[in-house]
Design a protein around this motif. Structure first.
Motif, PDB file in Angstrom:
ATOM      1  N   LEU A 168      -3.363   1.848 -10.869  1.00  0.00           N
ATOM      2  CA  LEU A 168      -4.802   2.087 -10.823  1.00  0.00           C
ATOM      3  C   LEU A 168      -5.130   2.356  -9.362  1.00  0.00           C
ATOM      4  O   LEU A 168      -5.373   1.447  -8.576  1.00  0.00           O
ATOM      5  N   ARG A 169      -5.084   3.616  -8.976  1.00  0.00           N
ATOM      6  CA  ARG A 169      -5.166   3.997  -7.563  1.00  0.00           C
ATOM      7  C   ARG A 169      -6.520   3.684  -6.940  1.00  0.00           C
ATOM      8  O   ARG A 169      -6.622   3.516  -5.735  1.00  0.00           O
ATOM      9  N   SER A 170      -7.550   3.587  -7.754  1.00  0.00           N
ATOM     10  CA  SER A 170      -8.871   3.279  -7.202  1.00  0.00           C
ATOM     11  C   SER A 170      -9.088   1.782  -6.998  1.00  0.00           C
ATOM     12  O   SER A 170     -10.091   1.371  -6.444  1.00  0.00           O
ATOM     13  N   ASP A 171      -8.153   0.953  -7.464  1.00  0.00           N
ATOM     14  CA  ASP A 171      -8.322  -0.498  -7.393  1.00  0.00           C
ATOM     15  C   ASP A 171      -7.020  -1.157  -6.942  1.00  0.00           C
ATOM     16  O   ASP A 171      -6.326  -1.802  -7.727  1.00  0.00           O
ATOM     17  N   TYR A 172      -6.697  -0.964  -5.668  1.00  0.00           N
ATOM     18  CA  TYR A 172      -5.503  -1.569  -5.098  1.00  0.00           C
ATOM     19  C   TYR A 172      -5.577  -3.066  -5.303  1.00  0.00           C
ATOM     20  O   TYR A 172      -6.631  -3.644  -5.084  1.00  0.00           O
ATOM     21  N   ASP A 189       0.874  -1.166   0.000  1.00  0.00           N
ATOM     22  CA  ASP A 189       0.000   0.000   0.000  1.00  0.00           C
ATOM     23  C   ASP A 189       0.918   1.226   0.000  1.00  0.00           C
ATOM     24  O   ASP A 189       1.100   1.900   1.004  1.00  0.00           O
TER      25      ASP A 189
END
Length: 65
Positions: free
Chosen positions: A52-56, A34
């Protein structure tokens, strides 16, 4: 893939020859995948990847591979 307990000083060497050491010792620094925005930005710039910061924890290879 699960990565935990990264070292407090993480050195990355990129395919383009860039090298940087990140200090992960501060309490706000995550020592797993993270990653902080400054580390993500560096990896994106030097590894030709996009996070893809919205979908770790997904990343995209910008070369289409």
């Amino acid at each position: 893939l699960v990565v935990v307990d990264l070292p407090r000083r993480l050195t990355l060497a990129a395919p383009d020859g860039a090298r940087r050491t990140f200090d992960l010792s501060a309490p706000e620094e995550s020592r797993d995948l993270d990653l902080t925005p400054r580390l993500i930005d560096w990896v994106e710039r030097h590894f030709d990847l996009r996070k893809l910061r919205s979908d770790y924890p997904h990343w995209t290879d910008q070369r289409g591979g």
